[in-house]
Scaffold this motif. Structure first.
Motif, PDB file in Angstrom:
ATOM      1  N   PRO A 205       6.678  -5.408  -8.116  1.00 13.15           N
ATOM      2  CA  PRO A 205       5.412  -4.892  -7.594  1.00 13.15           C
ATOM      3  C   PRO A 205       5.427  -3.363  -7.539  1.00 13.15           C
ATOM      4  CG  PRO A 205       6.151  -6.759  -6.282  1.00 13.15           C
ATOM      5  CD  PRO A 205       7.277  -6.416  -7.211  1.00 13.15           C
ATOM      6  N   ALA A 206       4.298  -2.766  -7.842  1.00 12.00           N
ATOM      7  CA  ALA A 206       4.108  -1.312  -7.805  1.00 12.00           C
ATOM      8  C   ALA A 206       5.020  -0.570  -8.782  1.00 12.00           C
ATOM      9  CB  ALA A 206       4.293  -0.761  -6.388  1.00 12.00           C
TER      10      ALA A 206
ATOM     11  N   ALA B 187       1.387   9.307  -5.947  1.00 16.12           N
ATOM     12  CA  ALA B 187       1.882  10.666  -5.765  1.00 16.12           C
ATOM     13  C   ALA B 187       2.669  11.130  -6.985  1.00 16.12           C
ATOM     14  CB  ALA B 187       2.754  10.738  -4.513  1.00 16.12           C
ATOM     15  N   ARG B 188       3.423  10.213  -7.590  1.00 12.96           N
ATOM     16  CA  ARG B 188       4.164  10.560  -8.812  1.00 12.96           C
ATOM     17  C   ARG B 188       3.207  10.956  -9.936  1.00 12.96           C
ATOM     18  NH1 ARG B 188       7.715   5.756 -10.651  1.00 12.96           N
ATOM     19  NH2 ARG B 188       8.153   7.213 -12.356  1.00 12.96           N
ATOM     20  N   LEU B 189       2.126  10.196 -10.096  1.00 11.81           N
ATOM     21  CA  LEU B 189       1.155  10.504 -11.149  1.00 11.81           C
ATOM     22  C   LEU B 189       0.471  11.845 -10.879  1.00 11.81           C
ATOM     23  CD1 LEU B 189      -0.556   7.036 -11.759  1.00 11.81           C
ATOM     24  CD2 LEU B 189       1.255   8.122 -13.097  1.00 11.81           C
ATOM     25  N   ALA B 190       0.140  12.077  -9.610  1.00 16.85           N
ATOM     26  CA  ALA B 190      -0.534  13.324  -9.256  1.00 16.85           C
ATOM     27  C   ALA B 190       0.393  14.519  -9.483  1.00 16.85           C
ATOM     28  CB  ALA B 190      -0.993  13.276  -7.805  1.00 16.85           C
ATOM     29  N   GLU B 191       1.661  14.358  -9.108  1.00 13.56           N
ATOM     30  CA  GLU B 191       2.627  15.440  -9.273  1.00 13.56           C
ATOM     31  C   GLU B 191       2.839  15.781 -10.741  1.00 13.56           C
ATOM     32  OE1 GLU B 191       7.301  16.436  -8.072  1.00 13.56           O
ATOM     33  OE2 GLU B 191       6.331  14.589  -7.381  1.00 13.56           O
TER      34      GLU B 191
ATOM     35  N   ARG C 110       0.828  -1.210   0.000  1.00  9.26           N
ATOM     36  CA  ARG C 110       0.000   0.000   0.000  1.00  9.26           C
ATOM     37  C   ARG C 110       0.862   1.261   0.000  1.00  9.26           C
ATOM     38  NH1 ARG C 110      -3.374  -3.665   2.787  1.00  9.26           N
ATOM     39  NH2 ARG C 110      -2.198  -3.439   4.734  1.00  9.26           N
ATOM     40  N   THR C 111       1.965   1.209   0.738  1.00 15.41           N
ATOM     41  CA  THR C 111       2.871   2.356   0.771  1.00 15.41           C
ATOM     42  C   THR C 111       3.491   2.600  -0.598  1.00 15.41           C
ATOM     43  OG1 THR C 111       3.392   2.031   3.109  1.00 15.41           O
ATOM     44  CG2 THR C 111       4.984   3.285   1.805  1.00 15.41           C
ATOM     45  N   ASP C 112       3.942   1.525  -1.232  1.00 13.69           N
ATOM     46  CA  ASP C 112       4.579   1.653  -2.551  1.00 13.69           C
ATOM     47  C   ASP C 112       3.601   2.179  -3.606  1.00 13.69           C
ATOM     48  OD1 ASP C 112       6.938   0.738  -1.490  1.00 13.69           O
ATOM     49  OD2 ASP C 112       6.763  -1.296  -2.276  1.00 13.69           O
ATOM     50  N   VAL C 113       2.369   1.688  -3.574  1.00 17.41           N
ATOM     51  CA  VAL C 113       1.370   2.172  -4.531  1.00 17.41           C
ATOM     52  C   VAL C 113       1.046   3.641  -4.253  1.00 17.41           C
ATOM     53  CG1 VAL C 113      -0.995   1.921  -5.368  1.00 17.41           C
ATOM     54  CG2 VAL C 113       0.386  -0.109  -4.918  1.00 17.41           C
TER      55      VAL C 113
END
Length: 232
Positions: free
Chosen positions: A185-186, A42-46, A34-37
């Motif tokens: 993963p992620a 956050a990268r996509l949002a940024e 969950r942390t990695d996703v």
């Protein structure tokens, strides 16, 4: 020329146990997953990424990933994006599978590999898995471009071997190149398609290659790929 972001589900309970989950029910994300996703979200949002369509495998670990990745979007479940049907290999420890004679076929000649039948789980060949994934991705990509234009971006959340198959096809390597691709993963891999031609823009981005390498060294023989994708 729609842009596809192929996202592998986050670290799961099966990844933590180094077992081949396949279509086992109840396999969800770990806290680490969950942390990695969340970090990828956050990268996509940024980047200000506007996603035209979000599709996901029907399995729990992928649906959870899709929800965390783009919480404001409605994820569309697409059965053909589901994990490979590993049949009798489902639920078995990876370290145990390395002694099965089929392991070498999966590694060295994946185009001829078919997983053993099981009374409990469906089985298919890697060729069948690859064909359904590639067909699904091409179909959805064409729909997204027709509906939203060539600049559209869409996201597909799936599994290790299915994502590897799509990447190998996009690179023109075919199924013979399956085990030369690695996705953690992620991680996100990026493909842009135009007609029958595809360009691979990125592979395994944000995947922890060092940690994955160290983990693989304790699980599978040197040079072999972990079936199902890296366990992280």
């Amino acid at each position: 020329m729609a842009l596809l972001l192929l996202v592998r589900h986050g670290h799961s309970t099966a990844n933590a146990d180094a077992v081949l989950a396949g279509w086992t029910e109840g396999v969800g994300l770990t806290d680490r997953g969950r942390t990695d996703v969340g970090r990828l979200a956050a990268r996509l949002a940024e980047a200000g990424t506007e996603v035209a369509r979000l599709v996901t495998s029907p399995l729990q670990r992928c649906r959870e990933t899709a929800g965390l990745l783009l919480p404001s979007a409605t994820a569309e479940v697409v059965d053909d994006l589901g994990e490979c049907h590993y049949g009798g290999w489902t639920g078995r420890p990876i370290a145990e599978l390395t002694s099965d004679p089929l392991w070498r076929t999966v590694q060295d000649d994946p185009a001829s590999a078919r997983f053993p039948d099981s009374d409990r789980y469906a089985a298919e060949s890697l060729s069948q898995m690859s064909a359904r994934l590639v067909a699904a991705v091409r179909r959805i990509d064409a729909e997204v471009e027709a509906e939203r234009g060539p600049g559209a971006i869409w996201v597909a959340v799936s599994h290790g071997d299915p994502i590897k198959a799509v990447i190998a096809d996009a690179m023109g390597a075919g199924l013979g190149g399956l085990q030369r691709v690695h996705v953690d993963p992620a991680s996100v891999s990026v493909i842009r398609r135009s007609g029958e031609r595809a360009m691979v823009m990125a592979v395994n981005s944000s995947g922890d290659a060092i940690r994955s390498h160290q983990k693989a060294a304790t699980v599978v023989p040197a040079g072999d790929a972990i079936i199902g994708g890296g366990t992280g």
